[in-house]
Design a protein around this motif. Structure first.
Motif, PDB file in Angstrom:
ATOM      1  N   GLY A 179       0.795  -1.221   0.000  1.00  0.00           N
ATOM      2  CA  GLY A 179       0.000   0.000   0.000  1.00  0.00           C
ATOM      3  C   GLY A 179       0.830   1.274   0.000  1.00  0.00           C
ATOM      4  O   GLY A 179       0.287   2.362  -0.177  1.00  0.00           O
ATOM      5  N   THR A 180       2.136   1.140   0.214  1.00  0.00           N
ATOM      6  CA  THR A 180       3.017   2.321   0.244  1.00  0.00           C
ATOM      7  C   THR A 180       4.063   2.283  -0.863  1.00  0.00           C
ATOM      8  O   THR A 180       4.907   3.181  -0.939  1.00  0.00           O
ATOM      9  N   VAL A 181       4.036   1.254  -1.698  1.00  0.00           N
ATOM     10  CA  VAL A 181       5.094   1.064  -2.683  1.00  0.00           C
ATOM     11  C   VAL A 181       5.148   2.212  -3.687  1.00  0.00           C
ATOM     12  O   VAL A 181       6.225   2.751  -3.989  1.00  0.00           O
ATOM     13  N   THR A 182       3.986   2.598  -4.206  1.00  0.00           N
ATOM     14  CA  THR A 182       3.977   3.692  -5.180  1.00  0.00           C
ATOM     15  C   THR A 182       4.456   4.995  -4.542  1.00  0.00           C
ATOM     16  O   THR A 182       5.239   5.741  -5.143  1.00  0.00           O
ATOM     17  N   ALA A 183       4.005   5.269  -3.321  1.00  0.00           N
ATOM     18  CA  ALA A 183       4.453   6.473  -2.624  1.00  0.00           C
ATOM     19  C   ALA A 183       5.964   6.443  -2.411  1.00  0.00           C
ATOM     20  O   ALA A 183       6.655   7.465  -2.577  1.00  0.00           O
TER      21      ALA A 183
END
Length: 215
Positions: A179-183
């Motif tokens: 859930g934080t990979v793109t960020a």
């Protein structure tokens, strides 16, 4: 299907073709157009997915099964053209892998300079088990990325590895929580974009030209 979002000096190419971001001809063509059409001010590019739990499932297998040899060869050439375009982008490219990354999806991720992955995502090249060849460039890209022994293991068995193992063997660069990979990839890209553009471009081109020495 594909959209481009601009975050200051960072362009994000978002794949959004549910259920699995299958690479049919229109998808690949749009991906190539998106990469070639990023604004001139762009200093780094992130490739991400808007489909939950999926980065990309890769090639359109039903199409390949029914296509004749000429169509198949034309499709493979299109794959090679799109993936190969990443080698000629003047700025660094980062794959944000927060879901399954298989076949052509891993070929796409391997075309990027940096890969950020979630620990439990699955990555693999199952083509040999399906009776086809990873023809988009993955064979030489994965050998260059991780060396002969682990690359041949993945290519010949089609086994899927986790994001954690991908980092351990050098297939990916960094881990980020689901859930934080793109960020995390966007933050990494922003940091790169803040560096001297000429130096970043020179390093990017030089690094891509190096053939690593390995087993």
């Amino acid at each position: 299907m594909i959209r481009v979002e601009q975050h200051g000096d960072v362009a994000e190419i978002v794949m959004d073709a549910p259920p699995v971001n299958a690479f049919d001809r229109p998808f690949l063509q749009r991906l190539g157009e998106a990469l070639g059409g990023v604004p001139d001010r762009t200093r780094a590019v992130v490739v991400s997915s808007a489909v939950p739990r999926i980065f990309a499932a890769g090639g359109d297998i039903p199409y390949m099964a029914r296509a004749d040899l000429d169509d198949q060869m034309s499709y493979v050439e299109l794959c090679q053209e799109v993936y190969g375009a990443f080698d000629h982008v003047a700025v660094p490219t980062i794959a944000a892998v927060d879901g399954a990354c298989l076949g052509g999806g891993l070929e796409l991720a391997l075309s990027c300079d940096i890969r950020v992955v979630a620990p439990a995502v699955r990555l693999g090249l199952p083509e040999a088990t399906l009776g086809i060849l990873a023809g988009g460039g993955a064979i030489h890209r994965i050998v260059r990325a991780i060396g002969q022994a682990p690359a041949r293991d993945m290519l010949l068995t089609g086994r899927r590895i986790t994001g954690t193992e991908a980092v351990d063997i050098g297939l990916a660069s960094r881990l980020a929580e689901p859930g934080t990979v793109t960020a995390a990839a966007l933050a990494l890209a922003a940091g790169i974009a803040a560096a001297d553009p000429a130096a970043v471009e020179a390093v990017t081109r030089a690094a891509r030209a190096v053939l690593p020495v390995g087993p």
